[in-house]
Scaffold this motif. Structure first.
Motif, PDB file in Angstrom:
ATOM      1  N   SER A  30      41.900  49.151  53.928  1.00  0.00           N
ATOM      2  CA  SER A  30      42.938  49.970  54.900  1.00  0.00           C
ATOM      3  C   SER A  30      42.633  49.538  56.347  1.00  0.00           C
ATOM      4  O   SER A  30      41.656  49.605  56.614  1.00  0.00           O
ATOM      5  CB  SER A  30      42.599  51.359  54.635  1.00  0.00           C
ATOM      6  N   VAL A  31      43.832  49.582  57.064  1.00  0.00           N
ATOM      7  CA  VAL A  31      43.979  49.293  58.527  1.00  0.00           C
ATOM      8  C   VAL A  31      44.747  50.436  59.039  1.00  0.00           C
ATOM      9  O   VAL A  31      46.048  50.149  58.845  1.00  0.00           O
ATOM     10  CB  VAL A  31      43.859  47.788  59.027  1.00  0.00           C
ATOM     11  N   GLY A  32      44.460  51.050  59.782  1.00  0.00           N
ATOM     12  CA  GLY A  32      45.327  51.939  60.696  1.00  0.00           C
ATOM     13  C   GLY A  32      44.721  52.647  61.827  1.00  0.00           C
ATOM     14  O   GLY A  32      43.600  52.624  62.395  1.00  0.00           O
ATOM     15  N   VAL A  33      45.845  53.034  62.489  1.00  0.00           N
ATOM     16  CA  VAL A  33      45.342  53.765  63.941  1.00  0.00           C
ATOM     17  C   VAL A  33      46.101  55.432  63.679  1.00  0.00           C
ATOM     18  O   VAL A  33      47.126  55.712  63.249  1.00  0.00           O
ATOM     19  CB  VAL A  33      46.033  53.125  65.164  1.00  0.00           C
ATOM     20  N   SER A  34      44.974  56.320  63.992  1.00  0.00           N
ATOM     21  CA  SER A  34      45.426  57.756  64.074  1.00  0.00           C
ATOM     22  C   SER A  34      45.427  58.278  65.215  1.00  0.00           C
ATOM     23  O   SER A  34      44.437  57.824  66.137  1.00  0.00           O
ATOM     24  CB  SER A  34      44.755  58.609  63.126  1.00  0.00           C
ATOM     25  N   ALA A  35      46.568  59.288  65.697  1.00  0.00           N
ATOM     26  CA  ALA A  35      46.415  59.580  67.177  1.00  0.00           C
ATOM     27  C   ALA A  35      46.718  61.315  66.751  1.00  0.00           C
ATOM     28  O   ALA A  35      47.457  61.370  65.926  1.00  0.00           O
ATOM     29  CB  ALA A  35      47.285  58.970  67.816  1.00  0.00           C
ATOM     30  N   THR A  36      46.114  61.795  67.524  1.00  0.00           N
ATOM     31  CA  THR A  36      46.576  63.416  67.785  1.00  0.00           C
ATOM     32  C   THR A  36      46.616  63.863  69.025  1.00  0.00           C
ATOM     33  O   THR A  36      46.006  63.498  70.223  1.00  0.00           O
ATOM     34  CB  THR A  36      45.212  64.081  67.126  1.00  0.00           C
TER      35      THR A  36
END
Length: 492
Positions: free
Chosen positions: A340-346
């Protein structure tokens, strides 16, 4: 388009929220208000500060200082706080790098046949099966708003502050010990003065008693001399009590239980060493409490950036790679691979003013640290000037007291001779004895105060200057010095 987005990310990463730290300016006079015999010196301020107490040339004080530095719980506490601050810095600095983790799972599980349907055309079945998984996880915070950078800056400043606090604790410990030691030596001198006065008064009592038995004088002369002797004996107990208190203080400062500590009387004279003054601005570089206050400002300034960074998005990279299989023998087969490859932003949209309140709190904390720094600097200037003027005045007072002692002895000799010749009453002898005792005790006290003010001035100036020769107890003293404060405290 992708290039523009990448450039925007790089630009954001290069900017840190909050103000960059700037040391506030402080109005410092260009020179001290010195008087004779003082003069401004040019000490080697760039060199390390060492064991200043050696300049007094007292082996007993040297031994006690080494014992205090080795056994003081106060110094041990400051050292432990420095270790904590450095560990906090290491933890904050670790946020600059990706965090890696290894996960493993082995379980046997039963799946319910009555679980919610994924679609109405597919029927659920209950199964019992194994689950074996192995994964490598990574996480990395993209420091867009500089939160991590400001956190590291704050932890670095706090570690430097703790190092300066340790140096200040060491300076205060050695100064307090020297003060207690010189107070004790002053009481030794006072007790010696009282002892000699008692011997003199007893001889006078024997003389006047013999004259009374011969009928040459009245009983009033005997009673007056006896009253003077009793008064002097009472003073001995008061001074001994003071000496015991100083002895107990020395025991505590050296890490020794007071009941098991004794220090023999020592009447050897101690002369304060010459102390190079330098210029007022050097005190700001030398005094560890000023250095600690300045580093506290830097830490408070960094906290503003940490608080403001909460206004910006928090972006995390969290790639995962691993294997998952229901049979352990096929765990590392190609079909078992997962990733899994991803970016999370809050991004906070509404918090009722919590972030703004945290920023206001950090700004108020910085303002308080600036005020504290200015107060410490002003106190440093006051203490140094007090020490300079006080030591000059006490030098003159000591010279005058020595002349007063010589004069009082001549008066006693003359009064005794006139009494024995019948030219005066015994009251003149009594008054001369009292005057001699008073001026001798005053001379002893002034000698002790001069040593105390010398210690106070050394403390006010931030410690010793290494490489500066001084003459104490008839010998040249050149101290050996530890690592420089500026290097230890990480001052800029």
């Amino acid at each position: 388009m992708r290039g523009a987005a990448a450039a925007a990310l790089l630009l954001l990463a290069a900017c840190a929220a909050g103000p960059d730290y700037q040391k506030p300016t402080v109005d410092v006079p260009v020179s001290w208000q010195v008087e004779q015999p003082w003069r401004e010196a040019t000490p080697a301020d760039a060199e390390a500060k060492g064991p200043w107490w050696r300049r007094f040339g007292d082996a007993g004080l040297d031994r006690l200082q080494q014992q205090a530095l080795a056994n003081s719980p106060t110094l041990e506490l400051a050292g432990a706080r420095l270790a904590q601050a450095r560990a906090t810095l290491a933890a904050a600095d670790a946020a600059r790098y990706p965090q890696l983790g290894l996960g493993a799972r082995a379980s046997r599980l039963k799946i319910s046949a009555n679980r919610p349907l994924t679609n109405y055309a597919a029927q659920n079945f209950s199964t019992v099966q194994n689950d074996f998984a192995l994964s490598l996880n990574a996480s990395y915070e993209i420091d867009l708003a500089g939160r991590v950078q400001r956190s590291v800056e704050g932890a670095t400043a706090s570690a430097a502050q703790a190092a300066a606090d340790l140096e200040n604790t060491r300076l205060l410990l050695t100064a307090d010990l020297a003060s207690a030691y010189f107070n004790l030596r002053a009481t030794d001198t006072e007790l010696d003065v009282l002892s000699r006065s008692i011997a003199l008064q007893r001889r006078a009592l024997e003389l006047v008693s013999a004259r009374h038995e011969l009928g040459a004088v009245s009983g009033l002369d005997v009673a007056q001399q006896q009253a003077l002797l009793d008064s002097t004996l009472a003073q001995v107990d008061v001074v001994r009590r003071q000496r015991a208190q100083y002895e107990h203080a020395i025991a505590t400062l050296t890490g020794t239980p007071a009941p098991s500590f004794t220090l023999a009387p020592d009447l050897r004279p101690i002369t304060p060493p010459p102390i190079p003054l330098g210029v007022p601005s050097e005190v700001l570089e030398r005094r560890p409490d000023v250095a600690a206050a300045e580093r506290a400002m830097a830490a408070a300034n960094a906290q503003i950036g940490v608080a403001r960074a909460a206004f910006y998005p928090s972006v995390m990279l969290a790639p995962v790679i691993g294997v998952d299989s229901r049979m352990i023998e096929s765990l590392f087969d190609a079909p078992s691979l997962l990733w899994s490859v991803g970016v999370s932003a809050t991004q906070v949209l509404f918090d009722g003013g919590r972030i703004r309140a945290n920023v206001d709190f950090a700004q108020a904390g910085h303002a308080a640290s600036v005020a504290s720094y200015r107060r410490v600097v002003l106190t440093a200037m006051q203490e140094a000037e007090d020490g300079i003027s006080g030591l000059a005045a006490l030098d003159r007072a000591v010279s005058q007291s020595q002349a007063a002692v010589a004069s009082a002895r001549r008066v006693l000799d003359m009064a005794t001779a006139r009494y024995e010749g019948g030219a005066s009453t015994y009251l003149d002898v009594i008054s001369a004895q009292q005057s001699l005792l008073t001026v001798e005790r005053q001379a002893a006290q002034l000698q002790g105060q001069r040593l105390l003010v010398a210690v106070f001035l050394v403390k006010a100036l931030g410690g010793d200057w290494c490489g500066v020769e001084s003459r104490s107890a008839g010998a040249d003293v050149r101290t050996d010095c530890p690592a420089p404060l500026r290097r230890v405290a990480g001052m800029r």
